[in-house]
Design a protein around this motif. Structure first.
Motif, PDB file in Angstrom:
ATOM      1  N   GLY A   3      -4.284  -3.189  -0.223  1.00  0.00           N
ATOM      2  CA  GLY A   3      -4.147  -1.906   0.450  1.00  0.00           C
ATOM      3  C   GLY A   3      -5.010  -1.788   1.697  1.00  0.00           C
ATOM      4  O   GLY A   3      -4.787  -0.900   2.529  1.00  0.00           O
ATOM      5  N   ILE A   4      -5.990  -2.669   1.850  1.00  0.00           N
ATOM      6  CA  ILE A   4      -6.860  -2.661   3.035  1.00  0.00           C
ATOM      7  C   ILE A   4      -6.331  -3.704   4.008  1.00  0.00           C
ATOM      8  O   ILE A   4      -6.405  -4.896   3.748  1.00  0.00           O
ATOM      9  N   ARG A   5      -5.764  -3.235   5.125  1.00  0.00           N
ATOM     10  CA  ARG A   5      -5.062  -4.107   6.049  1.00  0.00           C
ATOM     11  C   ARG A   5      -5.686  -4.057   7.444  1.00  0.00           C
ATOM     12  O   ARG A   5      -6.234  -3.035   7.864  1.00  0.00           O
ATOM     13  N   PRO A   6      -5.568  -5.156   8.219  1.00  0.00           N
ATOM     14  CA  PRO A   6      -6.082  -5.143   9.591  1.00  0.00           C
ATOM     15  C   PRO A   6      -5.191  -4.327  10.512  1.00  0.00           C
ATOM     16  O   PRO A   6      -3.972  -4.290  10.333  1.00  0.00           O
ATOM     17  N   ILE A   7      -5.799  -3.702  11.509  1.00  0.00           N
ATOM     18  CA  ILE A   7      -5.008  -2.985  12.509  1.00  0.00           C
ATOM     19  C   ILE A   7      -4.656  -3.904  13.677  1.00  0.00           C
ATOM     20  O   ILE A   7      -3.950  -3.490  14.598  1.00  0.00           O
ATOM     21  N   GLN A   8      -5.166  -5.144  13.660  1.00  0.00           N
ATOM     22  CA  GLN A   8      -4.939  -6.105  14.733  1.00  0.00           C
ATOM     23  C   GLN A   8      -4.556  -7.447  14.119  1.00  0.00           C
ATOM     24  O   GLN A   8      -4.564  -7.602  12.899  1.00  0.00           O
ATOM     25  N   THR A   9      -4.207  -8.395  14.942  1.00  0.00           N
ATOM     26  CA  THR A   9      -3.967  -9.760  14.479  1.00  0.00           C
ATOM     27  C   THR A   9      -4.907 -10.697  15.219  1.00  0.00           C
ATOM     28  O   THR A   9      -5.303 -10.447  16.362  1.00  0.00           O
ATOM     29  N   GLY A  10      -5.262 -11.773  14.536  1.00  0.00           N
ATOM     30  CA  GLY A  10      -6.049 -12.819  15.174  1.00  0.00           C
ATOM     31  C   GLY A  10      -7.548 -12.646  15.104  1.00  0.00           C
ATOM     32  O   GLY A  10      -8.285 -13.525  15.563  1.00  0.00           O
ATOM     33  N   ALA A  11      -8.029 -11.555  14.538  1.00  0.00           N
ATOM     34  CA  ALA A  11      -9.483 -11.352  14.435  1.00  0.00           C
ATOM     35  C   ALA A  11     -10.008 -11.986  13.162  1.00  0.00           C
ATOM     36  O   ALA A  11      -9.404 -11.869  12.100  1.00  0.00           O
ATOM     37  N   ARG A  12     -11.138 -12.652  13.272  1.00  0.00           N
ATOM     38  CA  ARG A  12     -11.848 -13.196  12.109  1.00  0.00           C
ATOM     39  C   ARG A  12     -13.328 -12.926  12.304  1.00  0.00           C
ATOM     40  O   ARG A  12     -13.922 -13.411  13.270  1.00  0.00           O
ATOM     41  N   VAL A  13     -13.909 -12.143  11.406  1.00  0.00           N
ATOM     42  CA  VAL A  13     -15.308 -11.763  11.552  1.00  0.00           C
ATOM     43  C   VAL A  13     -16.016 -11.886  10.213  1.00  0.00           C
ATOM     44  O   VAL A  13     -15.387 -11.913   9.152  1.00  0.00           O
ATOM     45  N   ALA A  14     -17.325 -11.955  10.279  1.00  0.00           N
ATOM     46  CA  ALA A  14     -18.163 -11.877   9.088  1.00  0.00           C
ATOM     47  C   ALA A  14     -19.432 -11.142   9.467  1.00  0.00           C
ATOM     48  O   ALA A  14     -19.895 -11.227  10.619  1.00  0.00           O
ATOM     49  N   GLY A  15     -19.987 -10.414   8.523  1.00  0.00           N
ATOM     50  CA  GLY A  15     -21.213  -9.678   8.799  1.00  0.00           C
ATOM     51  C   GLY A  15     -21.814  -9.136   7.523  1.00  0.00           C
ATOM     52  O   GLY A  15     -21.231  -9.254   6.438  1.00  0.00           O
ATOM     53  N   SER A  16     -22.981  -8.543   7.662  1.00  0.00           N
ATOM     54  CA  SER A  16     -23.667  -7.925   6.535  1.00  0.00           C
ATOM     55  C   SER A  16     -23.189  -6.491   6.365  1.00  0.00           C
ATOM     56  O   SER A  16     -23.057  -5.745   7.336  1.00  0.00           O
ATOM     57  N   ALA A  17     -22.930  -6.105   5.115  1.00  0.00           N
ATOM     58  CA  ALA A  17     -22.365  -4.785   4.829  1.00  0.00           C
ATOM     59  C   ALA A  17     -23.404  -3.685   4.959  1.00  0.00           C
ATOM     60  O   ALA A  17     -24.454  -3.727   4.312  1.00  0.00           O
ATOM     61  N   VAL A  18     -23.112  -2.705   5.798  1.00  0.00           N
ATOM     62  CA  VAL A  18     -23.782  -1.414   5.767  1.00  0.00           C
ATOM     63  C   VAL A  18     -22.787  -0.461   5.112  1.00  0.00           C
ATOM     64  O   VAL A  18     -21.718  -0.197   5.656  1.00  0.00           O
ATOM     65  N   THR A  19     -23.115   0.018   3.930  1.00  0.00           N
ATOM     66  CA  THR A  19     -22.145   0.775   3.145  1.00  0.00           C
ATOM     67  C   THR A  19     -22.280   2.273   3.388  1.00  0.00           C
ATOM     68  O   THR A  19     -23.372   2.791   3.629  1.00  0.00           O
ATOM     69  N   VAL A  20     -21.120   2.947   3.304  1.00  0.00           N
ATOM     70  CA  VAL A  20     -21.078   4.395   3.531  1.00  0.00           C
ATOM     71  C   VAL A  20     -20.224   5.042   2.448  1.00  0.00           C
ATOM     72  O   VAL A  20     -19.097   4.601   2.192  1.00  0.00           O
ATOM     73  N   LEU A  21     -20.755   6.085   1.837  1.00  0.00           N
ATOM     74  CA  LEU A  21     -20.007   6.889   0.878  1.00  0.00           C
ATOM     75  C   LEU A  21     -19.837   8.288   1.459  1.00  0.00           C
ATOM     76  O   LEU A  21     -20.798   9.049   1.596  1.00  0.00           O
ATOM     77  N   ASN A  22     -18.583   8.597   1.844  1.00  0.00           N
ATOM     78  CA  ASN A  22     -18.237   9.906   2.406  1.00  0.00           C
ATOM     79  C   ASN A  22     -17.540  10.770   1.366  1.00  0.00           C
ATOM     80  O   ASN A  22     -16.967  10.257   0.397  1.00  0.00           O
ATOM     81  N   TRP A  23     -17.510  12.064   1.624  1.00  0.00           N
ATOM     82  CA  TRP A  23     -16.582  12.936   0.923  1.00  0.00           C
ATOM     83  C   TRP A  23     -15.245  12.880   1.641  1.00  0.00           C
ATOM     84  O   TRP A  23     -15.194  12.621   2.853  1.00  0.00           O
ATOM     85  N   PRO A  24     -14.136  13.106   0.944  1.00  0.00           N
ATOM     86  CA  PRO A  24     -12.830  13.036   1.594  1.00  0.00           C
ATOM     87  C   PRO A  24     -12.717  14.043   2.730  1.00  0.00           C
ATOM     88  O   PRO A  24     -13.187  15.192   2.608  1.00  0.00           O
ATOM     89  N   GLY A  25     -12.122  13.598   3.831  1.00  0.00           N
ATOM     90  CA  GLY A  25     -11.939  14.467   4.974  1.00  0.00           C
ATOM     91  C   GLY A  25     -13.199  14.742   5.767  1.00  0.00           C
ATOM     92  O   GLY A  25     -13.195  15.586   6.674  1.00  0.00           O
ATOM     93  N   ASP A  26     -14.279  14.032   5.477  1.00  0.00           N
ATOM     94  CA  ASP A  26     -15.594  14.309   6.059  1.00  0.00           C
ATOM     95  C   ASP A  26     -16.217  12.985   6.517  1.00  0.00           C
ATOM     96  O   ASP A  26     -16.330  12.047   5.719  1.00  0.00           O
ATOM     97  N   ASN A  27     -16.602  12.905   7.777  1.00  0.00           N
ATOM     98  CA  ASN A  27     -17.191  11.657   8.270  1.00  0.00           C
ATOM     99  C   ASN A  27     -18.656  11.801   8.675  1.00  0.00           C
ATOM    100  O   ASN A  27     -19.181  10.995   9.457  1.00  0.00           O
TER     101      ASN A  27
END
Length: 236
Positions: A43-67
């Motif tokens: 269900g988690i899909r790229p919005i682009q093609t051809g990108a390949r990345v790696a990095g360290s996760a900074v995690t975020v927990l939001n409420w729905p509809g709220d950023n």
């Protein structure tokens, strides 16, 4: 300790050399090296093609509809990080767009993975800021409710701890636990070397995968038989 309303500021990260090497290998290889675990749901899909990345996760927990907590998380991002966002209940609203991406690029962040929606997708592609999301949706958001930054979250069935390695490309996203990253890289290197030898043999036409992988005995063990077409038609 409250379950929300937290911002953790000093997360441990994997050495950049290990993160970058895992990124070169890509999602499929790293997933296999991780014992066929860690891959985020389709269900988690790229919005682009051809990108390949790696990095360290900074995690975020939001409420729905709220950023609101994405705004707070940007301050915690460093060069080489990937923002990983989810919500306390399902949400497809466009919580992330080009202004966030501009701020993250300035801090050296490499992309975003989110279970919620992305908007301004054409702008993100033009900027070269890669994103993987659960939806593309122009619906706007509010900034009203406390969530958390750099706490454990779940992204489409996969646990993500802050500082875990995120690898993302056209095949999706895989999460490598921080403490296993170095060992997974060794396994990924070995897999790539083996596949290179396989590829050479297949390209030369000297071996079939059935023989190179020793699968003929397994076919026999499973009761698979070879028939000519005449034998097959006669047995019907």
């Amino acid at each position: 300790m409250p379950s929300t309303g937290l911002i953790i500021t000093d997360i441990a990260r994997v050495d950049t050399e290990v993160v970058d090497a895992l990124g070169v290998h890509g999602v499929a290889t790293v997933h296999e090296a991780l014992g066929r675990t860690g891959v985020v749901g389709p269900g988690i899909r790229p919005i682009q093609t051809g990108a390949r990345v790696a990095g360290s996760a900074v995690t975020v927990l939001n409420w729905p509809g709220d950023n609101l907590m994405i705004h707070a998380a940007i301050e915690q991002c460093q060069t080489g990080d990937i923002l990983v966002v989810t919500t306390t209940s399902p949400c497809t609203d466009g919580l992330f767009g080009d202004l966030f991406a501009t701020a993250l690029q300035a801090r050296g962040a490499r992309g975003i993975v989110t279970t919620s929606g992305i908007r301004d997708t054409a702008d993100l592609r033009a900027m070269g800021f890669p994103a993987w999301s659960g939806a593309v949706h122009a619906q706007g958001s509010v900034k009203a409710t406390a969530g958390s930054v750099n706490v454990p979250i779940v992204v489409d069935g996969v646990n993500v701890e802050p500082g875990d390695v995120v690898v993302a490309d056209d095949d999706g996203v895989v999460i490598v636990p921080r403490r296993r990253a170095a060992d997974v890289l060794v396994a990924a290197d070995a897999r790539v070397a083996k596949e290179a030898a396989d590829r050479t043999a297949y390209a030369a036409g000297t071996e079939l995968s059935l023989d190179r992988k020793g699968l003929r005995p397994l076919l026999a063990e499973l009761g698979v038989v070879y028939l000519t077409q005449q034998e097959y038609l006669g047995a019907r």
